[in-house]
Design a protein around this motif. Structure first.
Motif, mmCIF file in Angstrom:
data_model
loop_
_atom_site.group_PDB
_atom_site.id
_atom_site.type_symbol
_atom_site.label_atom_id
_atom_site.label_comp_id
_atom_site.label_asym_id
_atom_site.label_seq_id
_atom_site.Cartn_x
_atom_site.Cartn_y
_atom_site.Cartn_z
ATOM 1 N N TYR A 467 47.041 26.335 51.161
ATOM 2 C CA TYR A 467 46.522 25.678 50.020
ATOM 3 C C TYR A 467 45.716 26.524 49.076
ATOM 4 O O TYR A 467 45.126 27.432 49.197
ATOM 5 N N ALA A 468 46.096 26.231 47.754
ATOM 6 C CA ALA A 468 45.205 27.110 46.592
ATOM 7 C C ALA A 468 43.925 27.042 46.885
ATOM 8 O O ALA A 468 43.315 25.859 46.979
ATOM 9 N N ALA A 469 43.284 28.316 46.861
ATOM 10 C CA ALA A 469 41.838 28.219 47.202
ATOM 11 C C ALA A 469 41.019 27.741 45.818
ATOM 12 O O ALA A 469 41.572 28.136 44.693
ATOM 13 N N PRO A 470 39.929 27.114 45.895
ATOM 14 C CA PRO A 470 39.104 26.829 44.540
ATOM 15 C C PRO A 470 38.626 28.088 43.933
ATOM 16 O O PRO A 470 38.775 29.264 44.547
ATOM 17 N N LYS A 471 38.525 27.922 42.523
ATOM 18 C CA LYS A 471 38.099 29.378 41.876
ATOM 19 C C LYS A 471 36.898 29.851 42.249
ATOM 20 O O LYS A 471 36.351 30.838 41.961
ATOM 21 N N SER A 472 36.046 29.103 43.149
ATOM 22 C CA SER A 472 34.673 29.588 43.430
ATOM 23 C C SER A 472 34.927 30.453 44.711
ATOM 24 O O SER A 472 33.875 31.191 45.018
ATOM 25 N N ILE A 473 36.017 30.311 45.179
ATOM 26 C CA ILE A 473 36.330 31.254 46.548
ATOM 27 C C ILE A 473 36.850 32.558 46.107
ATOM 28 O O ILE A 473 37.814 32.801 45.189
ATOM 29 N N ASP A 474 36.225 33.577 46.699
ATOM 30 C CA ASP A 474 36.672 35.044 46.159
ATOM 31 C C ASP A 474 38.142 35.240 46.808
ATOM 32 O O ASP A 474 38.440 35.026 47.853
ATOM 33 N N GLU A 475 38.943 35.413 45.900
ATOM 34 C CA GLU A 475 40.328 35.695 46.060
ATOM 35 C C GLU A 475 40.747 36.698 47.198
ATOM 36 O O GLU A 475 41.640 36.602 48.106
ATOM 37 N N ALA A 476 39.864 37.674 47.155
ATOM 38 C CA ALA A 476 40.275 38.795 48.206
ATOM 39 C C ALA A 476 39.802 38.257 49.695
ATOM 40 O O ALA A 476 40.438 38.351 50.818
ATOM 41 N N LYS A 477 38.632 37.393 49.731
ATOM 42 C CA LYS A 477 38.290 36.816 50.726
ATOM 43 C C LYS A 477 39.220 35.717 51.537
ATOM 44 O O LYS A 477 39.401 35.853 52.464
ATOM 45 N N ALA A 478 39.740 34.921 50.465
ATOM 46 C CA ALA A 478 40.517 34.071 50.802
ATOM 47 C C ALA A 478 42.027 34.595 51.380
ATOM 48 O O ALA A 478 42.586 34.354 52.380
ATOM 49 N N HIS A 479 42.246 35.764 50.755
ATOM 50 C CA HIS A 479 43.503 36.460 51.112
ATOM 51 C C HIS A 479 43.403 37.084 52.464
ATOM 52 O O HIS A 479 44.257 36.822 53.458
#
Length: 722
Positions: A467-479
């Motif tokens: 699922y696409a992560a919310p903008k509040s979540i760090d993209e690198a951390k989500a990856h």
């Protein structure tokens, strides 16, 4: 004429010549010689009559009256003019000329027919002063001319209409098999010998009943021409009624004796009610109503009594002409082969088809094959010894995930946390799925917000969507968390990494929802309820099976027996398959995508269901509803949230369009019928106008299965009635 030796010729389908030669020898023919699509022979007039009445394989019986020079059209005219036509035609006779082949200056059959006709008429006018009439529809006599190179062979057609027209079949199916070709297939399959032993003949896809009737006439020693209204010799000047009546009376006596002595059981199955009616009517016209049983039953439901005498199972399955999509036929042939092996061990099998590629899908090794032509189409008859009974158990049951997590140590604390949750879910949901005989289910659905993925199990494969992560979540951390999840999944579930398919879930609209992500074409067969379905985990965003609608599909299966079912926005036709396997009288499936309709056709075929009973319509559902005039007992409608496909008129928005869509569907619903309306737009609100106009009950909770209880808003569903 009665004792004169005649020069005769019998035409037949290509590939049947050797069988026809043997048949004619048994009737008493001499000087028998095979040629392409026919056999020449000699005999007296009685033999000519017997060949017309008794040949199961010939198309026509021709009495050759001469061979003439045909170097040019004038030579052809003079040659035909030289024959004594008053020996064949009288003053009140009508005739037609059937011209085939070509000469150096006649390349058009109609032109050749005209020259022959002129020669016959001119000769009779010159000699006797009268002209016979020409009647191309119902002539008293047919003159046959075959031209080849510089020669033409002139004959009287003693058959009249082609001998394959026995007189019992007034209506046929979409791709009828000619009766004499059906007889040839039965001969090659060894049916005459099996019939003498009292063996059973079974046709699981009998259509209008041609195999059944031809087999019964062989078993009961019935002349195939016994019920024809007329033959070509009836008004021929050389006809001797006394000889003909003796031949006819002998055939009647043999029929009476044969019917009394027949021991074989002959059974046919056909899914389409209209075709069952046609088959039964044909059987009654042939006088075989007490000898042949035809049952309305889909191939999918084929059950053969193990106590009946084994014999021959014979089928002429579609090979592209009738169903249109050869890809779907792979699954139909696969299903047919499985049914034969499961239901008729110890039998012999005969499959007639034009496609050797398709016949491989039967999963059986033929012991012998023969080439036969169905018109101009080269076909093959494959013969099998059916050896062992296969257990009726799909492969999917043997290769699903079990509920035991495999020992696995993640490389990070976060990964270990995700692995523990996966193990817990597998213990609970895996056990439930196994007991419920469910191949495909959602194992994990963003249970922990940090790991925003959906993990769906398809047998021993896993389909992962991020699922696409919310903008509040760090993209690198989500990856990083995504990589941890992908590392853990194969280890915990005990599957190869190659069996994990990953996709990123984003909102799709317009034609993008139909676009391919890959070009693998890989289909995986899974089981749901009593249905076998095909999924594709790689090529599209969705797999071809909406798992959250499982309970709705199973509900449809329970409620559609004997009913007419309509599936709007049908996608890959999974609800249609459930309805059809559940015993629906008919199904109609509508979708805008030809890709998904082709997929639906494959799903039907995999379950032994022919789409001549189950209609597939490519159309904009709203526009289609405006034109359709049929009524349905049960309608299922699961429209997309949004679409701007170029094939549509304008833009589709389910919130805006649903009132008109439901009202038009309700106009097609029978008074006691049910419409199930569903969609997955999370902010959807059903219009109050619909609740005021119809009986409306929201049944969402009853359609959410155990594996989606963490996400009850994944869809909403209503039951709507008049």
């Amino acid at each position: 004429m009665s004792t004169t030796m005649l020069t005769l010729f019998a035409s037949c389908p290509r590939g049947v010549e050797s069988l026809l030669a043997e048949e004619l020898k048994e009737l008493g023919a001499s000087d028998v010689a095979e040629t392409v699509a026919g056999v020449s022979f000699s005999g007296q007039l009685q033999l000519a009559y017997k060949a017309c009445l008794w040949s199961r394989l010939a198309s026509r019986i021709l009495l050759r009256i001469g061979e003439v020079d045909a170097a040019d059209k004038q030579a052809l005219y003079q040659g035909v003019h030289s024959f004594d036509w008053d020996e064949h035609l009288d003053q009140g006779s009508s005739f037609r000329v059937d011209f085939n082949g070509s000469t150096p200056d006649i390349t058009h059959t109609r032109f050749g027919s005209q020259w022959v006709k002129d020669a016959i008429v001119d000769q009779l006018c010159e000699r006797h002063g009268w002209r016979p009439s020409v009647d191309n529809r119902k002539p008293d006599l047919r003159v046959n001319v075959h031209a080849r190179n510089n020669r033409a062979y002139v004959a009287i057609d003693l058959s009249g209409q082609s001998l394959h027209e026995r007189g019992y079949r007034l209506e046929a199916g979409a791709a009828p098999l000619k009766e004499n070709l059906a007889a040839a297939i039965l001969y090659r399959s060894g049916w005459p010998e099996l019939a003498k032993q009292g063996s059973t003949l079974l046709d699981p896809m009998c259509g209008s009943g041609t195999f059944l009737i031809e087999a019964a006439m062989m078993a009961a020693d019935i002349a195939p021409g016994l019920f024809r209204a007329r033959f070509g010799f009836d008004k021929w000047m050389g006809h001797i009624p006394k000889i003909w009546l003796a031949v006819l009376e002998e055939a009647r006596e043999r029929r009476t004796a044969g019917l009394a002595a027949m021991k074989s059981t002959i059974v046919g199955y056909e899914g389409l009610p209209k075709m069952v009616g046609r088959a039964r009517a044909n059987i009654q016209r042939a006088g075989l109503g007490k000898l042949i049983t035809v049952k309305q039953q889909e191939l999918a439901s084929l059950k053969v009594d193990p106590d009946i005498q084994p014999g021959l199972v014979i089928a002429n399955p579609p090979y592209g002409e009738r169903m249109g999509d050869e890809a779907s036929l792979v699954y139909l042939y696969k299903h047919l082969g499985e049914k034969i092996k499961q239901q008729t061990p110890g039998w012999q099998a005969a499959i007639f088809t034009s496609s050797q590629a398709l016949v491989r899908s039967l999963g059986m090794g033929p012991k012998k094959s023969y080439t036969l032509f169905n018109g101009a189409l080269s076909c093959k008859l494959f013969l099998y010894d059916v050896r062992e009974r296969q257990v009726d158990q799909p492969a999917s049951r043997q290769s699903s995930l079990d509920s035991t997590a495999h020992p696995f140590k993640a490389s990070t604390p976060g990964g270990e946390m995700f692995a523990n949750r996966l193990k817990k879910n597998l213990k609970l949901l895996g056990k439930w799925a196994r007991h419920a005989h469910i191949d495909c289910y959602r194992l994990y659905d963003a249970d922990m917000p940090e790991y925003a993925v959906a993990v769906d199990c398809y047998r021993d494969w896993v389909h992962v969507q991020e699922y696409a992560a919310p903008k509040s979540i760090d993209e690198a951390k989500a990856h990083q968390r995504l990589l941890e999840a992908l590392e853990v999944i194969p280890g915990v579930l005990g599957i190869p990494e190659s069996h994990v398919v990953f996709k990123r879930r984003e909102r799709q609209s317009g034609k993008r929802q139909y676009e391919k992500l890959e070009q693998s074409g890989d289909m995986l067969e899974v089981k749901e309820g009593e249905c076998r379905l095909l999924v594709n985990l790689k090529d599209y965003l969705d797999t071809g099976l909406f798992l959250d609608h499982r309970k709705m599909r199973l509900r449809i299966a329970r409620e559609t027996a004997g009913k007419d079912f309509l599936n709007l926005f049908c996608y890959t036709g999974t609800a249609t398959v459930h309805a059809a396997v559940g015993g629906a009288a008919s199904t109609t499936s509508v979708d805008l995508s030809n890709t998904y309709l082709g997929w639906a056709r494959k799903n039907l075929a995999l379950n032994g269901l022919l789409d001549r009973k189950h209609r597939l319509e490519q159309a904009d559902c709203l526009q289609w509803l405006k034109q359709d005039t049929r009524n349905y007992d049960l309608i299922f409608m699961d429209p997309p949230t949004f679409s701007n496909s170029k094939r549509m008129r304008g833009v589709f928005d389910v919130q805006e369009a649903h009132v008109e869509l439901v009202e038009r569907a309700m106009a097609r619903l029978k008074p006691a019928g049910v419409l199930y309306f569903s969609n997955n737009f999370r902010r959807f609100q059903l219009a109050k106008a619909l609740e005021q106009k119809f009986r409306v009950e929201e049944i969402t909770a009853a359609t959410i299965d155990r594996d989606f209880q963490r996400r009850p808003g994944i869809h909403r569903c209503w039951c709507i009635q008049h």
